[in-house]
Design a protein around this motif. Sequence first.
Motif, PDB file in Angstrom:
ATOM      1  N   ILE A  64      -1.243  -0.976  -4.274  1.00 42.68           N
ATOM      2  CA  ILE A  64      -2.339  -0.014  -4.159  1.00 42.68           C
ATOM      3  C   ILE A  64      -1.799   1.411  -4.264  1.00 42.68           C
ATOM      4  O   ILE A  64      -0.907   1.798  -3.501  1.00 42.68           O
ATOM      5  N   ALA A  67       2.804  -1.424   4.362  1.00 41.26           N
ATOM      6  CA  ALA A  67       2.295  -0.063   4.179  1.00 41.26           C
ATOM      7  C   ALA A  67       3.462   0.906   4.194  1.00 41.26           C
ATOM      8  O   ALA A  67       4.301   0.853   5.103  1.00 41.26           O
ATOM      9  N   ASP A  77       0.853  -1.184   0.000  1.00 38.00           N
ATOM     10  CA  ASP A  77       0.000   0.000   0.000  1.00 38.00           C
ATOM     11  C   ASP A  77       0.891   1.237   0.000  1.00 38.00           C
ATOM     12  O   ASP A  77       1.529   1.552   1.006  1.00 38.00           O
ATOM     13  N   SER A 103       0.351   5.179   2.234  1.00 41.90           N
ATOM     14  CA  SER A 103      -0.644   4.575   3.123  1.00 41.90           C
ATOM     15  C   SER A 103      -1.097   5.477   4.264  1.00 41.90           C
ATOM     16  O   SER A 103      -2.222   5.368   4.719  1.00 41.90           O
ATOM     17  N   VAL A 143       0.080  -6.994   4.724  1.00 39.98           N
ATOM     18  CA  VAL A 143       0.267  -5.638   4.205  1.00 39.98           C
ATOM     19  C   VAL A 143       1.650  -5.087   4.526  1.00 39.98           C
ATOM     20  O   VAL A 143       2.113  -5.151   5.661  1.00 39.98           O
TER      21      VAL A 143
END
Length: 354
Positions: free
Chosen positions: A207, A162, A144, A147, A160
């Motif tokens: 992301i 981040a 991510d 983030s 995850v």
Amino acid sequence: MEEKREIDVKTDRKKVNKASEKHKQLAHFIKSVHTQLRKDSEVFGAKEAWNTHIAQKEKLKEYAKSMYQLATKHWGQKSQSSEKISCRVEWIKSKCKDYFFNGGVDKYDEKEQHLLEKDTPESCRVERVENFEAWVISKITVLDVGSCYNPFATENSFIVTAVDIAPYSSDVLKCDFLNLNVGSERKVTECNNALIELPKNSCDVVIFSLLLEYIPCPDQRFSCCKKAYELLRDRGILFIATPDSKHQGSNAKIINTSWKVVLAKLGFMRICYEKLPHLHCMMFRKCCFKEAAMKKINWKKIPENDELYSLMKIFIPQDFQSKNVNDDTDDDLQQFEHNDQESLALFNELPCEI
């Protein structure tokens, strides 16, 4: 009794007005950072402007705090108060699960195979379906980028990583994604908990949520997408959520066509697009065969020598706001006008958490 009710109503109204004013102040600060970064990029060049920006620790700290407060105290509350509003975090979670756990991988394996065979004589076709190995996965490896406070941390099916240039939460690694090295291992510095390298082909999902419009230069945005491509495994997914307060078709030439074409040249096939109330939400698959992504585009409809479809640039509407959008001879630019006042209004109204 009636008098007490009136006092309560006035008190509630004051609280709402105070919260609204705070919301606007936070949004104005966020927008001012974006605007200044774009201006500095025009004056000093994108690389120097970016390096200066990431060195401004106090401003970045304030930015992270402002984004966190907007997401959790303002956008999140608006999202909960309206059933019609969809949150991009939940949108991404839902699409991830459908793709990896509910037959999405197999579905788009077949789609890619079909595209590979498209317009190819049967005698020349190569059976490549065997290259799509069965994808059995129990946890989704997610990167991510930008983030802030790791909103995907609570999703049990995600592992995850981040990252952010100025993390708000302790579980977010400091990382300048533009300068992240794609290598053979994961490297985190001990001195400041900064991520400096990730292995190639190591992520199921990358992301970019409210990231690309932060990056001031089309070339840098393309570099981000190229790096995401390198970090993703074949059949992995890139999610992009980018703000737009206008109706779905007003910036279509950029968001709905240009991005699709430029990313197809990298090897991404767009497999899902939705326009939420203030956001474009897109899902791109890293094809096993770049040829399939290229065949997904109807090249007859792509104008030749149009800079929007350049191999090395990802444009956003704000890139054109300094140009004369009122010039009657430049109809194309008029449809992606996106001035600072509209952008500020967008940040004031965005209902979804980061």
